[in-house]
Enzyme design. Structure first.
Site, PDB file in Angstrom:
ATOM      1  N   GLY A   1      21.690 -49.401  -2.578  1.00 33.21           N
ATOM      2  CA  GLY A   1      22.338 -48.399  -3.634  1.00 33.21           C
ATOM      3  C   GLY A   1      21.432 -48.491  -4.874  1.00 33.21           C
ATOM      4  N   CYS A   2      22.052 -47.854  -5.710  1.00 36.23           N
ATOM      5  CA  CYS A   2      21.570 -48.120  -7.108  1.00 36.23           C
ATOM      6  C   CYS A   2      21.439 -49.429  -7.870  1.00 36.23           C
ATOM      7  CB  CYS A   2      22.318 -47.253  -8.293  1.00 36.23           C
ATOM      8  SG  CYS A   2      21.862 -47.531  -9.912  1.00 36.23           S
ATOM      9  N   PHE A   3      20.030 -49.831  -8.073  1.00 33.27           N
ATOM     10  CA  PHE A   3      19.802 -51.178  -8.266  1.00 33.27           C
ATOM     11  C   PHE A   3      20.597 -51.862  -9.671  1.00 33.27           C
ATOM     12  CE2 PHE A   3      15.235 -49.391  -9.625  1.00 33.27           C
ATOM     13  CZ  PHE A   3      15.851 -48.705 -10.745  1.00 33.27           C
TER      14      PHE A   3
ATOM     15  N   LYS B   1      22.740 -40.209  -9.068  1.00 34.67           N
ATOM     16  CA  LYS B   1      23.816 -40.923  -9.781  1.00 34.67           C
ATOM     17  C   LYS B   1      23.922 -40.272 -11.165  1.00 34.67           C
ATOM     18  CE  LYS B   1      21.022 -44.713 -10.483  1.00 34.67           C
ATOM     19  NZ  LYS B   1      19.841 -44.119  -9.657  1.00 34.67           N
TER      20      LYS B   1
END
Length: 237
Positions: free
Chosen positions: A57-59, A3
């Site tokens: 995905g990214c939390f 990210k």
């Protein structure tokens, strides 16, 4: 982690879009899929609270979406699918711990059902058709997964995935894993409420603010403008 590897050009564009055009313009960068409600859902609520654990995905973004959802009492970023000994941000980044970046959603089943949470999860929180990838993030730690708690959640999730695949609402087949819940480990404090606390951070502006805007547009009946933060857990919603 991936990210942080968004290109400088993408970062600049995201920042300028957010700062110059505002929240609604950012939302145009990412589309949601308007989905039918589940044909199978939980019965009339009896308990005061219930929990669900989703990975997509990214939390940061998944947490933010559910924090803006009516009936949600708390949404905590964390790790599921692996052991306690490896439940840390630095370790799960290897993709070898079994963990997925996840969000534990505590909700009031009298206000919102498990099926409605699934509808939000599949519609605006992430893309369930990409294997081990969401946006610029790749690896098993970013997989799409529902960590079901009990036979009822499993049955409702299986039914809804079959319903959506049959309706061909996505261009590809849903690859979301259904995994029995074993444990959830909250992420480090600096990950909690990250999208709310860092709205101009380029990654948030490019990939996560659109999800919140899409929730408001696609499912206005469940959208709440003021998010419920981890620090506010237990307060009235």
């Amino acid at each position: 982690m991936n990210k942080y590897l968004v290109t400088l050009a993408a970062i600049a564009m995201a920042a300028l879009t957010f700062l110059g055009s505002g929240f609604s313009a950012v939302a145009a960068q990412e589309k949601a899929v308007k989905l039918p409600a589940p044909t199978l859902d939980t019965p009339a609520a009896q308990a005061n609270t219930a929990t669900a654990v989703f990975a997509g995905g990214c939390f940061w973004g998944v947490q933010a979406v559910f924090q803006h959802t009516k009936g949600v009492l708390n949404a905590v970023s964390g790790y599921a699918g692996g052991d306690k000994s490896t439940a840390s941000y630095d370790m799960i980044g290897s993709g070898r711990t079994g963990h997925a970046e996840s969000v534990q959603v505590t909700y009031d089943p009298k206000q919102i059902s498990y099926g409605k949470l699934l509808q939000i999860y599949f519609s605006v929180a992430h893309d369930p058709t990409t294997l081990n990838r969401q946006g610029p993030d790749s690896g098993t730690q970013y997989r799409s997964a529902v960590f079901y708690q009990g036979a009822e959640q499993k049955k409702i999730t299986e039914s809804y995935i079959a319903q959506l695949d049959a309706a061909k609402v996505f261009p590809g087949k849903i690859v979301t894993q259904l995994t029995p819940f074993t444990a959830f480990y909250p992420a480090e404090a600096y990950h909690q409420d990250y999208a709310t606390l860092n709205p101009t951070q380029p990654y948030i502006a490019r990939f996560d603010l659109p999800k919140i805007a899409n929730l408001k547009t696609v499912m206005p009946e469940v959208y709440r403008d003021k998010p419920v933060l981890v620090s506010q857990a237990g307060k009235a919603v």
